[in-house]
Write a protein that holds these residues in place. Structure first.
Motif, PDB file in Angstrom:
ATOM      1  N   TYR A 137       0.836  -1.206   0.000  1.00  0.00           N
ATOM      2  CA  TYR A 137       0.000   0.000   0.000  1.00  0.00           C
ATOM      3  C   TYR A 137       0.874   1.260   0.000  1.00  0.00           C
ATOM      4  O   TYR A 137       0.602   2.215  -0.732  1.00  0.00           O
ATOM      5  CB  TYR A 137      -0.929   0.006   1.218  1.00  0.00           C
ATOM      6  N   ASP A 141       0.879   4.160  -2.820  1.00  0.00           N
ATOM      7  CA  ASP A 141       0.571   5.536  -2.433  1.00  0.00           C
ATOM      8  C   ASP A 141       1.678   6.492  -2.885  1.00  0.00           C
ATOM      9  O   ASP A 141       1.409   7.562  -3.447  1.00  0.00           O
ATOM     10  CB  ASP A 141       0.375   5.596  -0.918  1.00  0.00           C
ATOM     11  N   GLU A 150     -10.833  10.042  -2.241  1.00  0.00           N
ATOM     12  CA  GLU A 150     -10.776   8.787  -1.510  1.00  0.00           C
ATOM     13  C   GLU A 150     -11.355   7.618  -2.290  1.00  0.00           C
ATOM     14  O   GLU A 150     -12.255   7.757  -3.101  1.00  0.00           O
ATOM     15  CB  GLU A 150     -11.579   8.937  -0.193  1.00  0.00           C
ATOM     16  N   ALA A 179      -8.610   2.343   1.962  1.00  0.00           N
ATOM     17  CA  ALA A 179      -7.537   2.085   2.920  1.00  0.00           C
ATOM     18  C   ALA A 179      -8.132   1.376   4.129  1.00  0.00           C
ATOM     19  O   ALA A 179      -9.060   1.863   4.753  1.00  0.00           O
ATOM     20  CB  ALA A 179      -6.882   3.401   3.342  1.00  0.00           C
ATOM     21  N   MET A 188      -2.078   1.325   7.126  1.00  0.00           N
ATOM     22  CA  MET A 188      -3.100   0.947   6.157  1.00  0.00           C
ATOM     23  C   MET A 188      -2.617  -0.111   5.165  1.00  0.00           C
ATOM     24  O   MET A 188      -1.454  -0.135   4.763  1.00  0.00           O
ATOM     25  CB  MET A 188      -3.559   2.188   5.367  1.00  0.00           C
ATOM     26  N   HIS A 189      -3.560  -0.989   4.792  1.00  0.00           N
ATOM     27  CA  HIS A 189      -3.335  -1.875   3.651  1.00  0.00           C
ATOM     28  C   HIS A 189      -4.496  -1.695   2.676  1.00  0.00           C
ATOM     29  O   HIS A 189      -5.466  -1.002   2.984  1.00  0.00           O
ATOM     30  CB  HIS A 189      -3.173  -3.338   4.085  1.00  0.00           C
ATOM     31  N   LEU A 190      -4.394  -2.281   1.506  1.00  0.00           N
ATOM     32  CA  LEU A 190      -5.377  -2.053   0.450  1.00  0.00           C
ATOM     33  C   LEU A 190      -6.584  -2.971   0.573  1.00  0.00           C
ATOM     34  O   LEU A 190      -6.455  -4.197   0.555  1.00  0.00           O
ATOM     35  CB  LEU A 190      -4.716  -2.252  -0.922  1.00  0.00           C
TER      36      LEU A 190
END
Length: 236
Positions: A137, A141, A150, A179, A188-190
């Protein structure tokens, strides 16, 4: 009429508060939490399997499952004589993952006790979680895969997914690239449809191996090479 219009928002707020309380009540039991956590691997489980996972009696499991069903936290699929239970959707999985993150923050004085094999890589319902997922992630990003708006992939992100032969469903109510708070990494991860598509691609390419009955994920030799080539991630 004016009185009704003034009171209407209050009634809606009361309804919302009661709904939130019902959901909170459904989750506020250690056995039901164990059931929900077991279902976080994305599979459908039988009541017997969930009974063993939560270490409770079958009769007790039935009552807990009914509570979770009535509050739309899980769904039930019947096939012949068998009934299978799974999380009601990705939004429930994301809620649980966030709650895990909040719970970990409350234990700020204690060190993270998550087993190392789960911290490295695991499933979060239908997408990847853990240290590696957070690194993926971060890479996306930093390299402009997301829009400033978002829950969207940028044109760069969409192009990169296409380069990986991953098609993202465009006409769906689900968020494209949200996120999701990782409860062990606190970052955060996807999630969303992009996160699900990415995990599916990892499986299709045999870059990962899932541990049957658990959330643990292991990267294969080809998977480690792919992580290095695509995302610049080294796995020791």
């Amino acid at each position: 009429m004016i009185k009704n219009k003034i009171n209407q928002p209050i009634d809606e707020n009361e309804h919302l508060e009661k709904s939130i309380s019902k959901v909170a009540s459904a989750i506020a039991d250690s056995s039901r939490v164990s059931i929900l956590c077991a279902l976080m691997d994305g599979r459908a489980w039988t009541a017997t399997e969930l009974s063993a996972a939560a270490n409770i009696a079958p009769s007790t499991t039935s009552a807990h499952l009914t509570k979770l069903l009535n509050n739309h936290l899980i769904s039930c699929l019947s096939q012949g004589r068998h009934r299978y239970y799974r999380l009601a959707g990705s939004d429930i999985a994301e809620l649980l993952e966030i709650l895990m993150g909040v719970s970990m923050k409350l234990e700020y004085q204690a060190p993270i006790s998550t087993p190392i094999h789960l911290r490295k890589a695991r499933t979060c319902y239908d997408h990847l979680a853990g240290e590696i997922a957070v690194q993926i992630y971060d890479f996306m990003d930093k390299n402009g895969w997301f829009t400033s708006k978002e829950n969207k992939l940028s044109m760069i992100g969409i192009e990169q997914f296409h380069n990986l032969n991953i098609n993202i469903p465009m006409h769906t109510k689900r968020k494209m690239a949200c996120a999701c708070l990782d409860w062990s990494e606190r970052r955060m991860h996807l999630g969303g449809s992009a996160g699900a598509a990415l995990l599916h691609a990892f499986e299709q390419n045999e870059w990962i191996v899932k541990t049957a009955g658990y959330r643990e994920v292991t990267f294969t030799t080809s998977g480690k090479k792919a992580l290095k080539r695509i995302f610049g991630i080294d796995i020791v």
